[in-house]
Scaffold this motif. Structure first.
Motif, short mmCIF file in Angstrom:
data_model
loop_
_atom_site.label_atom_id
_atom_site.label_comp_id
_atom_site.label_asym_id
_atom_site.label_seq_id
_atom_site.Cartn_x
_atom_site.Cartn_y
_atom_site.Cartn_z
N GLN A 214 24.29 -11.18 13.18
CA GLN A 214 24.29 -9.80 12.69
C GLN A 214 24.55 -8.85 13.86
O GLN A 214 23.82 -8.87 14.85
CB GLN A 214 22.95 -9.46 12.03
CG GLN A 214 22.87 -8.03 11.52
CD GLN A 214 21.60 -7.77 10.72
OE1 GLN A 214 21.55 -8.01 9.51
NE2 GLN A 214 20.57 -7.29 11.38
N SER A 472 22.60 -6.67 3.80
CA SER A 472 22.85 -7.18 5.15
C SER A 472 22.75 -8.70 5.17
O SER A 472 22.13 -9.32 4.30
CB SER A 472 21.85 -6.59 6.15
OG SER A 472 20.57 -7.17 5.98
N PHE A 474 21.10 -10.61 7.16
CA PHE A 474 19.74 -11.08 7.35
C PHE A 474 18.93 -10.99 6.07
O PHE A 474 18.04 -11.80 5.82
CB PHE A 474 19.05 -10.31 8.47
CG PHE A 474 19.30 -10.88 9.85
CD1 PHE A 474 20.40 -11.68 10.10
CD2 PHE A 474 18.42 -10.64 10.89
CE1 PHE A 474 20.64 -12.22 11.36
CE2 PHE A 474 18.65 -11.17 12.16
CZ PHE A 474 19.76 -11.96 12.39
N GLU A 475 19.22 -9.99 5.25
CA GLU A 475 18.53 -9.88 3.97
C GLU A 475 19.01 -10.94 2.99
O GLU A 475 18.20 -11.52 2.25
CB GLU A 475 18.75 -8.49 3.39
CG GLU A 475 18.05 -7.38 4.15
CD GLU A 475 18.41 -5.99 3.64
OE1 GLU A 475 17.57 -5.08 3.78
OE2 GLU A 475 19.53 -5.83 3.11
N HIS A 480 15.03 -11.54 7.56
CA HIS A 480 14.23 -10.38 7.95
C HIS A 480 12.74 -10.65 7.84
O HIS A 480 11.96 -10.40 8.76
CB HIS A 480 14.60 -9.17 7.09
CG HIS A 480 15.65 -8.31 7.72
ND1 HIS A 480 16.60 -7.64 7.00
CD2 HIS A 480 15.89 -8.01 9.02
CE1 HIS A 480 17.38 -6.97 7.84
NE2 HIS A 480 16.98 -7.18 9.05
N GLU A 481 12.32 -11.18 6.67
CA GLU A 481 10.88 -11.38 6.47
C GLU A 481 10.33 -12.44 7.43
O GLU A 481 9.17 -12.37 7.85
CB GLU A 481 10.58 -11.76 5.02
CG GLU A 481 11.37 -12.93 4.48
CD GLU A 481 12.57 -12.47 3.65
OE1 GLU A 481 12.83 -13.10 2.60
OE2 GLU A 481 13.22 -11.49 4.04
N HIS A 484 9.77 -10.73 10.73
CA HIS A 484 8.54 -9.92 10.64
C HIS A 484 7.30 -10.79 10.87
O HIS A 484 6.39 -10.41 11.60
CB HIS A 484 8.46 -9.24 9.28
CG HIS A 484 9.26 -7.98 9.19
ND1 HIS A 484 8.87 -6.81 9.80
CD2 HIS A 484 10.44 -7.71 8.57
CE1 HIS A 484 9.77 -5.86 9.56
NE2 HIS A 484 10.73 -6.38 8.82
#
Length: 628
Positions: A214, A472, A474-475, A480-481, A484
């Motif tokens: 990304q 995106s 990553f989504e 993403h999660e 996190h």
């Protein structure tokens, strides 16, 4: 006293080029003015002490050799802490050998085979196994695995040895005269091509790994997934030309030689000077006037001397970058070590493959330079190895020409950008695909892969967020999660237990808790099962968060000695899949495990955080009003 231990245990040339995002070279006139003027400091400025790079109260820095150093802005490039020499904090040789986590070789037991074995037409690959009883099934197991990129850095360097393989020149004449080189290049039969191409199902590539790249303004992120689980995450920013310089080659100027620390500060045109230890110095004995067989660093290096050097460790916090004069250039299949007699083949390769590659290496190795064949060369032909070596030789000629003309600290060679570097080190037939959301980078990566492995070029894909409804990359792949969660202090285990991960100046600490895990039968079994889960998860978190240096793990106390041994064995097995070198010592009576993991950068958390301006990273705010 130096305040923290890093335990780099640097494995040398083939570690170069692993994790070093790059940018543009800094301006020598702006960034290094203090280094050039250090000899003309006025007497009113404070003199440097002899303790070398330690940050002291009252603003004192470190330097050496009665030389003052400062700059107009007050930022002294020598005002840094020395990274520890490799010998500091090391265990005995016997304990270190026992604690070293062994990496699996190609052909060892793997959870998922990646490709069918090559057939009898594989030529030299079968000849090596024919010498041993039971060779046929063993050859099939080895051929079934093609994890050529993972862990290449560590295995490649561990295989180095001195000498140039006696009889090399004679073999070269015989081989080329009888057309042996052509037969090596012609070994790409259908079976070998199938192995290099990887597996497919219903026309779609399959593999256990997947990579997503990304690109955002000011940041590039690379995520590596195993199945759907995030196992590695890399971040590159434009400022990384200052903080992420691992693998870069510089012309450096010696600023201060510190006999008491057996080290020297070197100006490499970055805001803070780097450090070169005596053990990393290369020299010609004929150039040493005094010092005997083992000269001291002050006999080898002099102030304001220009040297060619390479960064082996990024600057971390107040510690300067670490340098070596043993320069190396990593390629896809080989690592070139200029002006060296280093000669080696990755020990992770099977014996029959090593025998074939050794024959090629004897014929093609340049006399004046060293060469290490990487794990990725498992199925490479002689023509491919020669082509890779030729590119590296050309790069070195350009670097040497620049170094000869340079009269001040300057950047001579910059490692490729992050995504290209990760592809070079990692990508192989075990990857089912690589998706990139930047069109320019996609074309560059695809051309690069097509050059060294065209069979896998179709696995490089462009991801268009607009076509995916502005989702995106990553989504889409649920990265993403997972990032996190990797930034959290607390990690939950499947059975209800938890890990608490904390970082200190000297080491990282991981505390294992049973938490909500109440078990079923008895306390010992509950604790044992919880610790086994924790061992697997800790290995994953160390790799994902890129935690390095000294690490202490507080497992829940176990009474049965056999259970402790099983937990350590589970932990070492889980760490074996991590390409970064690590050592794990036996569990103590208190349930503590001491380990080290090679540290090059500052870790994932540092990439997404900054020191709190209120508590300055301490975690609490002291109310000094109560003292009045």
């Amino acid at each position: 006293m130096v305040s923290s231990m890093d335990h780099n245990d640097s494995d040398g040339p083939s570690d170069v080029g692993g994790d070093s995002p790059q940018g543009e070279p800094t301006s020598a006139s702006e960034e290094t003015s203090s280094g050039f003027n250090s000899g003309s400091s006025s007497s009113s400025k404070r003199r440097r002490g002899s303790r070398g790079g330690q940050r002291r109260r009252g603003g004192q820095g470190a330097g050496g050799n009665d030389q003052a150093a400062s700059n107009d802005g007050g930022d002294d490039p020598n005002d840094i802490e020395l990274p520890e020499p490799m010998r500091e904090g090391r265990p005995s040789a016997e304990a270190a050998e026992k604690a070293l986590v062994r990496k699996p070789r190609i052909g060892d037991t793997m959870p998922i085979p990646t490709s069918p074995p090559p057939g009898p037409a594989a030529g030299t690959a079968s000849s090596g196994d024919a010498e041993r009883p039971g060779a046929e099934p063993r050859r099939r197991r080895r051929g079934a695995s093609n994890k050529s990129g993972s862990g290449a850095d560590k295995g490649d360097r561990s295989a180095q040895r001195s000498g140039n393989g006696g009889g090399g020149p004679k073999k070269s004449r015989r081989g080329r005269g009888r057309g042996k080189g052509r037969s090596e290049g012609a070994e790409l039969d259908d079976a070998t091509l199938e192995q290099r191409r990887g597996r497919e199902r219903n026309g779609k590539p399959i593999g256990r790994y997947f990579m997503a790249v990304q690109v955002r303004p000011g940041m590039t992120q690379v995520a590596v997934l195993e199945g759907r689980s995030l196992i590695e995450h890399y971040v590159s920013r434009p400022a990384d030309d200052v903080s992420q310089i691992h693998g870069n080659i510089y012309t450096g100027k010696i600023q201060n030689v510190l006999p008491g620390m057996e080290a020297a500060f070197v100006d490499i045109a970055t805001p803070k000077n780097a450090v070169l230890y005596r053990g990393d110095v290369q020299y010609d004995p004929g150039d040493i006037v005094q010092g005997g067989k083992d000269p001291r660093i002050e006999d080898i290096l002099k102030n304001r001397q220009l040297i060619t050097c390479q960064v082996t460790k990024n600057p971390i916090a107040h510690k300067g970058a670490r340098l070596t004069q043993e320069v190396s250039l990593p390629g896809r299949f080989v690592v070139l070590i200029p002006n060296s007699n280093t000669y080696g083949i990755s020990k992770r390769l099977p014996d029959d493959v090593r025998k074939r590659l050794r024959g090629i290496l004897d014929r093609v190795k340049p006399d004046e330079h060293g060469l290490i064949v990487r794990t990725a060369a498992e199925t490479a032909t002689e023509d491919e190895l020669v082509a890779d070596m030729t590119i590296l030789l050309k790069q070195w000629d350009e670097i040497a020409a620049k170094a000869a003309k340079t009269q001040r600290p300057a950047l001579l060679y910059r490692e490729p950008e992050l995504a290209v570097r990760v592809i070079r080190e990692e990508f192989n037939a075990d990857y089912r695909g690589v998706v990139i959301d930047d069109e320019r980078l996609y074309r560059e990566i695809r051309d690069y892969v097509a050059a060294f492995n065209p069979e896998l070029a179709d696995r490089i894909e462009y991801y268009d967020p607009a076509a995916a409804g502005d989702l995106s990359i990553f989504e889409k792949y649920h990265i993403h999660e997972q990032v996190h969660k990797a930034l959290d202090r607390k990690v939950w285990l499947p059975s209800g237990g938890s890990l608490i991960i904390e970082h200190t100046e000297a080491l990282s600490v991981i505390d294992v808790n049973t938490g909500k895990n109440v078990g079923k039968s008895n306390l010992e079994d509950t604790v044992f099962d919880n610790n086994m889960e924790a061992a697997e998860e800790i290995a994953k978190q160390l790799r994902l968060r890129d935690i390095g240096g000294i690490i202490v793990i507080d497992f829940v106390d176990m009474e049965v000695k056999g259970n402790r041994a099983k937990v350590i064995e589970k932990f070492r097995d889980a760490l074996a899949r991590d390409k970064t070198r690590s050592q794990v010592f036996d569990i103590t009576e208190l349930g503590l495990v001491e380990m080290t993991r090679k540290r090059i950068g500052e870790g994932l958390l540092t990439e997404y955080s900054e020191i709190c301006p209120d508590c300055e990273g301490r975690g609490v705010v002291v109310d000094y009003a109560l003292l009045e």
